[in-house]
Design a protein around this motif. Structure first.
Motif, PDB file in Angstrom:
ATOM      1  N   PHE A   5       0.802  -1.226   0.000  1.00 48.21           N
ATOM      2  CA  PHE A   5       0.000   0.000   0.000  1.00 48.21           C
ATOM      3  C   PHE A   5       0.834   1.275   0.000  1.00 48.21           C
ATOM      4  O   PHE A   5       0.269   2.370  -0.092  1.00 48.21           O
ATOM      5  CB  PHE A   5      -0.915   0.033   1.239  1.00 48.21           C
ATOM      6  CG  PHE A   5      -1.708  -1.219   1.432  1.00 48.21           C
ATOM      7  CD1 PHE A   5      -2.765  -1.533   0.593  1.00 48.21           C
ATOM      8  CD2 PHE A   5      -1.396  -2.110   2.463  1.00 48.21           C
ATOM      9  CE1 PHE A   5      -3.499  -2.690   0.778  1.00 48.21           C
ATOM     10  CE2 PHE A   5      -2.129  -3.262   2.649  1.00 48.21           C
ATOM     11  CZ  PHE A   5      -3.183  -3.563   1.804  1.00 48.21           C
TER      12      PHE A   5
ATOM     13  N   VAL B 106      -4.581   5.155  -0.599  1.00 46.96           N
ATOM     14  CA  VAL B 106      -4.465   5.090   0.875  1.00 46.96           C
ATOM     15  C   VAL B 106      -3.662   6.314   1.303  1.00 46.96           C
ATOM     16  O   VAL B 106      -2.430   6.264   1.366  1.00 46.96           O
ATOM     17  CB  VAL B 106      -3.782   3.787   1.328  1.00 46.96           C
ATOM     18  CG1 VAL B 106      -3.837   3.658   2.849  1.00 46.96           C
ATOM     19  CG2 VAL B 106      -4.427   2.573   0.674  1.00 46.96           C
TER      20      VAL B 106
ATOM     21  N   MET C  79      -7.562   0.267   1.873  1.00 47.10           N
ATOM     22  CA  MET C  79      -6.599  -0.816   1.665  1.00 47.10           C
ATOM     23  C   MET C  79      -7.259  -2.009   0.979  1.00 47.10           C
ATOM     24  O   MET C  79      -6.655  -2.666   0.122  1.00 47.10           O
ATOM     25  CB  MET C  79      -5.997  -1.231   3.013  1.00 47.10           C
ATOM     26  CG  MET C  79      -5.017  -0.214   3.583  1.00 47.10           C
ATOM     27  SD  MET C  79      -4.159  -0.815   5.056  1.00 47.10           S
ATOM     28  CE  MET C  79      -5.454  -0.641   6.275  1.00 47.10           C
TER      29      MET C  79
ATOM     30  N   ALA D   1      -5.101  -7.097   2.255  1.00 48.10           N
ATOM     31  CA  ALA D   1      -5.563  -6.153   3.283  1.00 48.10           C
ATOM     32  C   ALA D   1      -6.078  -6.881   4.524  1.00 48.10           C
ATOM     33  O   ALA D   1      -5.617  -6.601   5.646  1.00 48.10           O
ATOM     34  CB  ALA D   1      -6.629  -5.227   2.697  1.00 48.10           C
TER      35      ALA D   1
END
Length: 446
Positions: free
Chosen positions: A231, A237, A264, A272
């Motif tokens: 991420f 994000v 996420m 995630a």
């Protein structure tokens, strides 16, 4: 603890220790208040480039002067403590080395290991540090003084050469320094028995927190790398676009705070839940419960010896007062203990041999000793009774054996007597027969 030393600490505390502890506490409280006020006054934003506008800011200048005077006094006291500690260490080293040299001259060549041991002790004496450097509170004091010096130096640079960067650095330094400044006050609160055990507890907790941080770092670092791989740097994000933001987001996940799980999951719906779930389980459930267990164990250990810890902290402050405030000690009679406490008349209860206020631990130990003595005495009595019964049985058996032996001897004697009587009767019969035979042979002849 030994009741004699407890009474000595109590007498010294009432004589001059309490007053010295209160003086140190008040001086350091004023020291903290002055520097905190200076730090808050520096944070006041002004349109003018001048940091101090006189005569309106005369009170700020006065606070700075008072804070500097108290700082100089504290540093002077610390320097005196360092010199006293070095002098004591030097004298003790000289005495210890003299004793070791005497032992070395008397060591025999037959036992060379004794000489090796003495030489090793001599090396240990050379590398030994003074009592001042072994006290972590003194190290913490110099940390606070260093932070104050740096913060005040940057502030003076900002006063003479005003700039926004220097002003921001001053505010940041003062904001950090104020925290350590007020934590330092615990050093002078520990003398009072209500707070002494808690100060010791906080000191022991530092080690537990260090162990927890090591374990937490073992989990935090690899997960931070994993989150950055999946991420990191993504606009989807926002909290993880930078490394500091990602680290802070992971810290919020540890605290079960709000974090951008939906974003996420949008980026990677597989990793995630996997990363968030395992990180929550490892950091929040495992690490924090382990930290709670460590803190609970430390609290229990310190609380079990709370009175002893409180007395030891009080004794440490009394020694500090004696060394750093000799003028206060000279105000009292130096021969007070010799004149009024040798011997010391004190109330005594025949049933309670310990004072519950100062000797709780000794009372518990005495109670345990009494219980053990009762159990031991009962076991000894049982063994004595058992041995007595055994002795009686053995004596009875011996008497029976003796009687049986006597009876056997009597029977043997009777058998011998009967045998002798029979032999005598046989001889008598033989003699009678001979007499009859002789009479028959000597009869009249026809």
């Amino acid at each position: 603890m030994n009741p004699v030393f407890l009474k000595l600490i109590e007498v010294k505390w009432k004589l001059y220790g309490r007053l010295g502890a209160w003086l140190l506490l008040i001086l350091n409280f004023l020291f903290n208040v002055f520097w905190t006020t200076v730090a808050i006054s520096v944070s006041v934003s002004r349109d003018s480039t001048h940091r101090y506008i006189l005569p309106q800011d005369w009170w700020r200048v006065l606070l700075v002067v008072l804070a500097l005077l108290l700082t100089v006094e504290e540093v002077r006291r610390e320097v005196q403590d360092i010199r006293r500690s070095r002098r004591k260490l030097r004298l003790w080293r000289r005495w210890a080395q003299r004793r070791l040299h005497d032992d070395l001259r008397c060591s025999h060549p037959m036992w060379p290991q004794e000489r090796v041991f003495l030489l090793d002790k001599n090396k240990q004496i050379d590398t030994m540090r003074g009592s001042y450097s072994r006290d972590l509170w003194n190290v913490f004091d110099w940390l606070v003084y260093s932070l104050l010096a740096v913060a005040f130096g940057v502030h003076m640079a900002d006063v003479f050469h005003p700039s926004s960067s220097l002003h921001t650095a001053t505010l940041r330094l003062f904001s950090v320094t104020v925290i350590f400044l007020w934590l330092r006050l615990m050093k002078h609160v520990r003398a009072f028995r209500l707070m002494g055990p808690f100060i010791v507890m906080l000191g022991n907790i530092v080690g537990d927190v260090m162990r927890f941080l090591f374990l937490y770092a073992e989990i935090f670092i690899p997960y931070a790398c994993s989150f950055w791989i999946i991420f990191g740097g993504s606009a989807s994000v926002p909290s993880m676009q930078s490394v500091p933001g990602l680290l802070y987001s992971l810290y919020r996940i540890t605290l079960v705070d709000e974090y951008e799980y939906a974003a996420m999951a949008t980026v990677d719906s597989v990793m995630a839940p996997l990363l968030c779930g395992t990180f929550l389980a490892a950091s929040s459930v495992l690490c924090f419960n382990l930290l709670i267990a460590l803190l609970t164990d430390t609290f229990q250990r310190v609380h079990d010896n709370s009175q002893a810890n409180a007395v030891m902290q009080q004794a440490a402050v009394i020694l500090q007062v004696e060394e750093s405030m000799p003028a206060l000690r000279r105000c009292y009679d130096n021969r007070f203990i010799s004149n009024h406490c040798s011997p010391l008349a004190d109330s005594h209860d025949a049933e309670d041999t310990t004072n519950p206020r100062y000797h709780d631990e000794m009372g518990r130990i005495n109670a345990q000793i009494k219980v053990c003595l009762r159990k031991t005495s009962s076991k000894i009595l049982f063994k004595e009774k058992f041995r007595k019964v055994q002795r009686d049985q053995n004596q009875t058996q011996m008497d029976q054996n003796q009687k049986q032996t006597n009876q056997t001897q009597t029977d043997q004697n009777q058998d011998q007597e009967l045998h002798m009587i029979r032999a005598e009767l046989q001889q008598l019969r033989t003699l009678v027969q001979q007499l009859l035979q002789n009479r028959t042979d000597s009869g009249p002849q026809i």
